[in-house]
Design an enzyme around this catalytic site. Structure first.
Site, short mmCIF file in Angstrom:
data_model
loop_
_atom_site.label_atom_id
_atom_site.label_comp_id
_atom_site.label_asym_id
_atom_site.label_seq_id
_atom_site.Cartn_x
_atom_site.Cartn_y
_atom_site.Cartn_z
CG ASN A 79 -12.49 -0.91 3.90
OD1 ASN A 79 -12.91 -1.33 4.97
ND2 ASN A 79 -11.34 -0.27 3.79
CG HIS A 91 -6.87 -3.04 3.16
ND1 HIS A 91 -6.16 -1.87 2.98
CD2 HIS A 91 -8.09 -2.80 2.63
CE1 HIS A 91 -6.92 -0.97 2.37
NE2 HIS A 91 -8.11 -1.50 2.16
CD GLN A 93 -14.86 -0.59 -2.56
OE1 GLN A 93 -16.03 -0.80 -2.26
NE2 GLN A 93 -14.24 -1.21 -3.55
CB VAL A 109 -9.29 1.84 -4.83
CG1 VAL A 109 -8.94 1.32 -6.22
CG2 VAL A 109 -8.31 2.96 -4.42
CG ASP A 138 -2.07 0.96 1.10
OD1 ASP A 138 -3.23 0.50 1.03
OD2 ASP A 138 -1.82 2.19 1.05
CG HIS A 170 -8.67 -3.05 -2.26
ND1 HIS A 170 -9.62 -2.37 -3.00
CD2 HIS A 170 -8.53 -2.36 -1.11
CE1 HIS A 170 -10.02 -1.32 -2.33
NE2 HIS A 170 -9.40 -1.28 -1.16
P1 AMP Z 1 -9.86 1.29 0.47
O1 AMP Z 1 -9.98 2.57 1.26
O2 AMP Z 1 -10.24 0.06 1.21
O3 AMP Z 1 -10.53 1.41 -0.88
O4 AMP Z 1 -8.29 1.11 0.20
C1 AMP Z 1 -7.61 1.66 -0.89
C2 AMP Z 1 -6.15 1.61 -0.56
O5 AMP Z 1 -5.42 1.79 -1.76
C3 AMP Z 1 -5.67 2.68 0.42
O6 AMP Z 1 -5.09 2.06 1.56
C4 AMP Z 1 -4.64 3.46 -0.40
O7 AMP Z 1 -3.54 3.90 0.38
C5 AMP Z 1 -4.23 2.45 -1.44
N1 AMP Z 1 -3.69 2.98 -2.68
C6 AMP Z 1 -4.23 3.95 -3.44
N2 AMP Z 1 -3.46 4.16 -4.53
C7 AMP Z 1 -2.43 3.29 -4.46
C8 AMP Z 1 -1.31 3.00 -5.29
N3 AMP Z 1 -1.08 3.66 -6.43
N4 AMP Z 1 -0.44 2.03 -4.90
C9 AMP Z 1 -0.65 1.35 -3.74
N5 AMP Z 1 -1.69 1.57 -2.92
C10 AMP Z 1 -2.58 2.53 -3.28
#
Ligand code: AMP
Length: 123
Positions: free
Chosen positions: A96, A111, A103, A105, A41, A109
């Site tokens: 999430n 974590h 969430q 992204v 991350d 995914h």
């Molecule tokens: P969520 O909030 O569960 O959707 O988690 C999305 C995660 O993606 C967050 O922990 C961000 O820090 C991570 N994230 C966003 N962009 C990138 C990236 N380019 N490379 C690695 N992690 C990322």
């Protein structure tokens, strides 16, 4: 009615993770196979914070169907493998699903978080 051939704004192919899967932007990978990719991350919440993502562009668990059961199981087994490879004795997996859950992204995914004591309940 929307053009069914058009790509919605938040379509998984347009997320940052879709771009990582397509090699358009870099990541720090820790595992890769035909079904998924795991990478660190960019904004780690613990000494170890890895994301395991399917190559299939599922938005989140709400979008998954019975046909995705083997894939979802694979993601969890890879999460455990990553945790072991990182030397974690205990770790937390988080998925999430939806804005209300945090969430950000919209490409599924898992974590994998560890390397420090983790409080419960989560925020
Ligand atoms: P969520 O909030 O569960 O959707 O988690 C999305 C995660 O993606 C967050 O922990 C961000 O820090 C991570 N994230 C966003 N962009 C990138 C990236 N380019 N490379 C690695 N992690 C990322």
């Amino acid at each position: 009615m929307a053009d069914p051939s058009s790509t919605p704004e938040n379509a998984p192919a347009d997320t940052i993770f879709g771009r990582i899967l397509r090699g358009e932007i870099p990541c720090d990978p820790v595992h890769s196979d035909e079904l998924c990719l795991a990478f660190r991350d960019v904004n780690p919440q613990a000494p170890v914070h890895v994301l395991v993502i399917p190559r299939k562009p599922l938005v989140n668990l709400a979008e998954a169907t019975g046909a995705d059961a083997p894939l979802l199981g694979h993601l969890l087994l890879v999460a455990a493998k990553v945790a072991s490879a990182e030397g974690l004795g205990g770790w937390r997996t988080v998925i999430n699903s939806g804005v209300e859950a945090g969430q950000t992204v919209f490409h599924l995914h898992v974590h994998v978080i560890g390397g420090r004591p983790l409080a419960w309940p989560p925020g």
